[in-house]
Design an enzyme around this catalytic site. Structure first.
Site, PDB file in Angstrom:
ATOM      1  N   ARG A   1      -3.826  -8.516   1.360  1.00  0.00           N
ATOM      2  CA  ARG A   1      -5.182  -8.125   0.971  1.00  0.00           C
ATOM      3  C   ARG A   1      -5.717  -8.973  -0.019  1.00  0.00           C
ATOM      4  O   ARG A   1      -4.715  -9.601  -0.765  1.00  0.00           O
ATOM      5  CB  ARG A   1      -5.240  -6.562   0.568  1.00  0.00           C
TER       6      ARG A   1
ATOM      7  N   ARG B   1     -12.250   5.948  -5.560  1.00  0.00           N
ATOM      8  CA  ARG B   1     -11.833   4.718  -4.726  1.00  0.00           C
ATOM      9  C   ARG B   1     -12.201   3.516  -5.542  1.00  0.00           C
ATOM     10  O   ARG B   1     -13.067   3.480  -6.471  1.00  0.00           O
ATOM     11  CB  ARG B   1     -12.487   4.729  -3.533  1.00  0.00           C
TER      12      ARG B   1
ATOM     13  N   THR C   1      -9.436  11.205  -8.867  1.00  0.00           N
ATOM     14  CA  THR C   1      -8.295  10.675  -8.204  1.00  0.00           C
ATOM     15  C   THR C   1      -8.567  10.829  -6.608  1.00  0.00           C
ATOM     16  O   THR C   1      -8.391  12.254  -6.084  1.00  0.00           O
ATOM     17  CB  THR C   1      -7.025  11.137  -8.643  1.00  0.00           C
TER      18      THR C   1
ATOM     19  N   SER D   1      -7.426  -7.904  -2.585  1.00  0.00           N
ATOM     20  CA  SER D   1      -7.867  -7.393  -3.984  1.00  0.00           C
ATOM     21  C   SER D   1      -6.930  -8.296  -5.158  1.00  0.00           C
ATOM     22  O   SER D   1      -5.937  -8.811  -5.037  1.00  0.00           O
ATOM     23  CB  SER D   1      -7.642  -5.924  -4.163  1.00  0.00           C
TER      24      SER D   1
ATOM     25  N   ARG E   1      -1.242  13.879  -3.982  1.00  0.00           N
ATOM     26  CA  ARG E   1      -0.067  13.856  -4.593  1.00  0.00           C
ATOM     27  C   ARG E   1      -0.266  14.073  -6.202  1.00  0.00           C
ATOM     28  O   ARG E   1       0.132  15.098  -6.761  1.00  0.00           O
ATOM     29  CB  ARG E   1       0.661  12.636  -4.516  1.00  0.00           C
TER      30      ARG E   1
ATOM     31  N   LYS F   1       3.964   1.588  -0.993  1.00  0.00           N
ATOM     32  CA  LYS F   1       3.477   2.852  -0.712  1.00  0.00           C
ATOM     33  C   LYS F   1       2.460   2.855   0.388  1.00  0.00           C
ATOM     34  O   LYS F   1       2.296   3.891   1.009  1.00  0.00           O
ATOM     35  CB  LYS F   1       2.801   3.593  -2.043  1.00  0.00           C
TER      36      LYS F   1
END
Length: 288
Positions: free
Chosen positions: A12, A145, A123, A14, A127, A84
């Site tokens: 990606r 985000r 968030t 980013s 989780r 993740k």
């Protein structure tokens, strides 16, 4: 096995993803001296749709599908992922060659200066939200985000009092401070990380897995396989309030309906035996 003359890494675009791709490039250069290692950037659906809630859309494959398709098409040789982000179901023809040595897996509470107990926590992670609600029971939660710098800026600007970020991501970006914000690393027992958090995963075509395995760290790869086995057994993903972290001698788990669980145990490396051990532990937890 012949060393490749050229290795194309897909990632990606980013800042964090590119930093991780550079770490992968350095390790591959060590394993394959003389190879030309190029990095190719991709924009994933998750990058394009920043307005989407990952919890509501179920984030499966949102940050990985384009890279996997490029692997299968032969456009790249290795896809570099945040561990993740990888779905637990491996696409046919692809394999996890290994993971780079894991950095600190802890989460960091990022809070605005002057705020002792955050009343508004932003968030997008169920989780983190489920575990943070036990620490800050009076807090209201909202989505957040964007890349790391965007999230930090939003908290500093007062969009919320606090958020959580991964210690590994901050370290890889060289971020240890930000104007108007305080960083507090959370103990693993207080906020259990996501499965494979802080691990950089190297995904490749199945036929190339043995060739690229040497670039991975054996203990990190085993720990990630353990954590992903729990995800797979429970059918969980990044859109659910589940956490798993294995440190080599202890498994830490969190699920909203069970709470925090810690077990000192070892896990076999053979996939079938690993799956059976995970199933045994889950059976003991849910029958308790």
């Amino acid at each position: 096995m012949n060393a490749p003359a050229t290795i194309v890494l897909g990632t990606r675009g980013s800042p964090l993803a590119l930093a991780q791709a550079e770490l992968a490039r350095a390790e591959l250069a060590r394993v394959f001296p003389g190879a030309e290692i190029r990095i190719r950037k991709f924009t994933t659906q998750g990058d394009r749709r920043l307005e989407w809630s990952l919890e509501k859309t179920g984030g499966k494959g949102l940050f990985t599908s384009e890279l996997e398709e490029a692997l299968l098409a032969g456009e790249i040789d290795i896809a570099v992922h945040s561990g993740k982000d990888l779905p637990t179901e491996t696409r046919a023809g692809l394999a996890l060659a290994g993971c780079l040595k894991r950095a600190r897996a802890n989460d960091v509470l990022v809070v605005r200066e002057g705020v002792s107990v955050p009343e508004r926590v932003a968030t997008g992670s169920p989780r983190r939200r489920a575990q943070a609600a036990k620490i800050f029971p009076e807090a209201a939660f909202s989505e957040l985000r964007g890349n790391v710098s965007t999230r930090l800026r939003k908290i500093a600007d007062g969009e919320a009092d606090a958020t959580f970020l991964a210690a590994a991501g901050l370290a890889r970006l060289g971020v240890s401070a930000f104007p108007g914000l305080i960083f507090r690393e959370m103990p693993l027992e207080l906020i259990v990380p996501a499965a494979a958090q802080a691990a950089i995963a190297l995904q490749c075509r199945e036929a190339d897995a043995a060739k690229f395995a040497a670039a991975g760290d054996a203990e990190t790869t085993h720990a990630v396989n353990v954590e992903r086995a729990f995800l797979s057994a429970l059918g969980e993903g990044c859109h659910t309030a589940f956490a798993a972290h294995f440190d080599g001698g202890r498994i830490l788990l969190f699920r909203e309906d069970v709470g925090f669980v810690a077990r000192r145990t070892a896990f076999p490396r053979e996939p079938g035996a690993l799956a059976r051990r995970v199933s045994q532990i889950l059976s003991e937890i849910f029958s308790a």
